[in-house]
Design a protein around this motif. Sequence first.
Motif, PDB file in Angstrom:
ATOM      1  N   GLY A 252     -64.331 -43.731 -45.941  1.00 49.19           N
ATOM      2  CA  GLY A 252     -62.830 -44.633 -46.949  1.00 49.19           C
ATOM      3  C   GLY A 252     -63.055 -43.935 -48.011  1.00 49.19           C
ATOM      4  N   LYS A 253     -63.585 -43.456 -48.937  1.00 51.96           N
ATOM      5  CA  LYS A 253     -63.643 -43.001 -50.157  1.00 51.96           C
ATOM      6  C   LYS A 253     -63.395 -41.193 -50.217  1.00 51.96           C
ATOM      7  N   SER A 254     -62.666 -40.722 -49.724  1.00 50.85           N
ATOM      8  CA  SER A 254     -62.297 -39.156 -49.783  1.00 50.85           C
ATOM      9  C   SER A 254     -60.854 -39.547 -48.514  1.00 50.85           C
ATOM     10  N   MET A 255     -60.843 -38.248 -48.816  1.00 52.50           N
ATOM     11  CA  MET A 255     -59.846 -37.893 -48.028  1.00 52.50           C
ATOM     12  C   MET A 255     -59.490 -36.305 -47.586  1.00 52.50           C
ATOM     13  N   PRO A 256     -59.273 -35.947 -45.811  1.00 53.40           N
ATOM     14  CA  PRO A 256     -59.568 -34.369 -45.244  1.00 53.40           C
ATOM     15  C   PRO A 256     -57.876 -33.898 -45.996  1.00 53.40           C
ATOM     16  N   CYS A 257     -58.137 -32.890 -46.608  1.00 53.33           N
ATOM     17  CA  CYS A 257     -56.834 -32.202 -46.648  1.00 53.33           C
ATOM     18  C   CYS A 257     -56.893 -30.246 -45.685  1.00 53.33           C
ATOM     19  N   GLY A 258     -55.398 -30.188 -46.361  1.00 48.52           N
ATOM     20  CA  GLY A 258     -55.407 -29.273 -44.905  1.00 48.52           C
ATOM     21  C   GLY A 258     -54.943 -27.349 -46.350  1.00 48.52           C
ATOM     22  N   THR A 259     -55.277 -26.650 -45.915  1.00 46.92           N
ATOM     23  CA  THR A 259     -54.696 -25.619 -46.657  1.00 46.92           C
ATOM     24  C   THR A 259     -54.515 -24.080 -45.698  1.00 46.92           C
ATOM     25  N   GLN A 260     -53.927 -23.188 -46.016  1.00 46.04           N
ATOM     26  CA  GLN A 260     -53.541 -22.461 -45.396  1.00 46.04           C
ATOM     27  C   GLN A 260     -53.644 -20.809 -45.792  1.00 46.04           C
ATOM     28  N   ILE A 261     -53.559 -19.881 -45.195  1.00 37.72           N
ATOM     29  CA  ILE A 261     -54.613 -18.230 -45.511  1.00 37.72           C
ATOM     30  C   ILE A 261     -53.126 -17.544 -44.677  1.00 37.72           C
ATOM     31  N   ILE A 262     -52.797 -16.553 -45.387  1.00 36.63           N
ATOM     32  CA  ILE A 262     -52.565 -15.048 -44.529  1.00 36.63           C
ATOM     33  C   ILE A 262     -52.916 -14.187 -44.801  1.00 36.63           C
ATOM     34  N   THR A 263     -53.128 -13.292 -43.968  1.00 30.17           N
ATOM     35  CA  THR A 263     -53.904 -11.855 -44.320  1.00 30.17           C
ATOM     36  C   THR A 263     -53.162 -11.190 -44.017  1.00 30.17           C
ATOM     37  N   THR A 264     -52.639  -9.917 -44.629  1.00 30.38           N
ATOM     38  CA  THR A 264     -52.172  -8.906 -44.211  1.00 30.38           C
ATOM     39  C   THR A 264     -52.352  -7.591 -43.413  1.00 30.38           C
ATOM     40  N   GLU A 265     -51.246  -7.157 -42.964  1.00 28.80           N
ATOM     41  CA  GLU A 265     -51.953  -5.488 -41.917  1.00 28.80           C
ATOM     42  C   GLU A 265     -52.768  -4.536 -43.004  1.00 28.80           C
ATOM     43  N   MET A 346     -61.243 -33.596 -50.147  1.00 24.01           N
ATOM     44  CA  MET A 346     -60.979 -34.516 -51.329  1.00 24.01           C
ATOM     45  C   MET A 346     -61.191 -35.741 -51.869  1.00 24.01           C
ATOM     46  N   THR A 347     -62.183 -36.360 -53.446  1.00 28.10           N
ATOM     47  CA  THR A 347     -61.903 -37.643 -53.504  1.00 28.10           C
ATOM     48  C   THR A 347     -61.378 -37.423 -54.427  1.00 28.10           C
ATOM     49  N   LEU A 348     -61.153 -39.267 -55.343  1.00 27.04           N
ATOM     50  CA  LEU A 348     -59.546 -39.252 -56.122  1.00 27.04           C
ATOM     51  C   LEU A 348     -60.537 -39.015 -57.324  1.00 27.04           C
ATOM     52  N   ASN A 349     -61.525 -39.019 -57.959  1.00 27.19           N
ATOM     53  CA  ASN A 349     -61.739 -38.428 -58.859  1.00 27.19           C
ATOM     54  C   ASN A 349     -61.800 -36.813 -58.730  1.00 27.19           C
ATOM     55  N   ARG A 350     -61.913 -36.387 -57.762  1.00 29.87           N
ATOM     56  CA  ARG A 350     -62.305 -34.609 -57.702  1.00 29.87           C
ATOM     57  C   ARG A 350     -62.912 -33.645 -57.955  1.00 29.87           C
ATOM     58  N   ALA A 395     -77.998 -37.006 -60.896  1.00 30.15           N
ATOM     59  CA  ALA A 395     -76.872 -37.388 -62.577  1.00 30.15           C
ATOM     60  C   ALA A 395     -75.615 -36.910 -61.359  1.00 30.15           C
ATOM     61  N   PHE A 396     -75.216 -35.989 -60.283  1.00 34.45           N
ATOM     62  CA  PHE A 396     -74.422 -36.974 -59.663  1.00 34.45           C
ATOM     63  C   PHE A 396     -73.880 -37.379 -58.425  1.00 34.45           C
ATOM     64  N   ALA A 397     -74.965 -38.372 -57.855  1.00 35.04           N
ATOM     65  CA  ALA A 397     -75.060 -39.395 -57.617  1.00 35.04           C
ATOM     66  C   ALA A 397     -74.004 -40.532 -57.868  1.00 35.04           C
ATOM     67  N   GLY A 398     -75.142 -40.670 -59.496  1.00 35.65           N
ATOM     68  CA  GLY A 398     -74.470 -41.873 -60.550  1.00 35.65           C
ATOM     69  C   GLY A 398     -73.033 -41.461 -60.464  1.00 35.65           C
ATOM     70  N   LEU A 399     -72.438 -40.876 -60.527  1.00 32.36           N
ATOM     71  CA  LEU A 399     -70.612 -40.487 -60.102  1.00 32.36           C
ATOM     72  C   LEU A 399     -70.062 -41.792 -59.383  1.00 32.36           C
ATOM     73  N   PRO A 400     -68.712 -42.173 -60.047  1.00 34.15           N
ATOM     74  CA  PRO A 400     -68.413 -43.229 -58.571  1.00 34.15           C
ATOM     75  C   PRO A 400     -67.543 -42.710 -57.777  1.00 34.15           C
ATOM     76  N   HIS A 401     -67.944 -43.416 -56.795  1.00 36.37           N
ATOM     77  CA  HIS A 401     -67.028 -42.791 -55.367  1.00 36.37           C
ATOM     78  C   HIS A 401     -65.641 -44.040 -55.365  1.00 36.37           C
ATOM     79  N   LEU A 402     -64.946 -43.226 -56.323  1.00 42.41           N
ATOM     80  CA  LEU A 402     -63.665 -44.215 -55.932  1.00 42.41           C
ATOM     81  C   LEU A 402     -63.248 -44.143 -54.556  1.00 42.41           C
TER      82      LEU A 402
END
Length: 430
Positions: A252-265, A346-350, A395-402
């Motif tokens: 509930g506090k994250s979002m899938p995002c797509g990115t694209q890649i190409i590779t030349t000859e 992706m998370t809201l606070n990145r 230290a990471f677990a203490g960050l808020p999950h927004l």
Amino acid sequence: MRVSNDTEHVASWYAATANPAPARPALEGEVSCDVCVVGAGFTGLSAALHLAERGHRVVVLEAARVGFGASGRNGGQIVNSYSRDMDVIETKYGADTARALGDMAFEGNRIIRERIARYGIDCDLRDGNLFAACNARQMKGLVEHKALWERYGHRELELLEGEAVKREVTSERYVGALVDHSGGHLHPLNLVLGQAAAVESLGGVIHERTPVTAVEHGQPVRLATPRGEVRAARVVMAGNAYHQGIMPALEGKSMPCGTQIITTEPLGEERARALLPNNFAVEDCNYLLDYFRLTADHRLIYGGGVNYGGQDPADIEAVIRPKMEKTFPGLGDVRVDYAWSGTFLMTLNRLPQFGVLNDNVYYAQGYSGHGVTCTHLAGRLIAEAMTGREARFDAFAGLPHLPFPGGRMLRVPLSALGAWYYETRDRLGI
């Protein structure tokens, strides 16, 4: 051009050049273990390897193939730190949190290199990456970025301005760059396959084509699969964008995002090095950034853009090729051999989301596009936390999950609107 989106590895240049790997059978029947890891990508296999090295009995469950997700199809760039840097962390979460995360910001890079050396992983490791500024505002940001990283002890940095940029990138797009000589690039699928083999060499067991269909919390945790069950004292949920409904608390506090890649000859070594003379990886400083590098067989890998919600465009080459030709106009005659998409979380606070559910189900996810190094750090911290050294994990677990504004229904359009705003600022140089 080849495009694929099935349950096998995506038809990428990485899959076409992957090192030989055995087919791992699906789980049949019931097994017990100390730790069950769900997901055979960088996070899961990093955790599994650290735990196996400590003598734990580890079973890894992968719904598709080892490295199927972002770990096996990303840009292959070793970029230090996080998607939000320490100045933002300090402003929002305080000096103590910034210092704790800053002390670990360059550790994932070192873990990758140690793993490659210790286990003899052949993955085309090359040194050096840089951040390229498209305008004066971004160049000012790189000057500040260098000072910030140096304040946290990272000094393998070099600023390039004006024509000096062409020492590394033969393009008219950039007014300056920050070179990180400790960074680099590699073949990510071969790295993840090498770590899978390392886990197995220490007695770990990996089952491919074994999706987890249900998780029953308790002691032990019971994980149901189509033809079997795992009973584990502890669990690591490492599916990132691919948990697919089995752990609603992680979605509930994250979002899938797509990115694209190409590779030349193949361009040939001379033409390839004319683009990137010292074979460094590059990412620009735009909000929706472009990233590119050379391969071991002298192709150019070029990626960019974000699709919020993770949907794939109908024609990947049509989306990415104009970006490549804007950077390198001389590549208009070059054929694109591979084009593919990847999904990151992706998370809201990145900032990544770490935590523990019901005292014995650990998770790490949401690297927001900077996962290659942070996933490897996450695996080490999970192993530390399971063996009584919780401080760094906490230290990471203490960050808020927004939560995203508007909830799951509006997170995609609102995020796209925000991205349009920042992309417009990038185009205007303000």
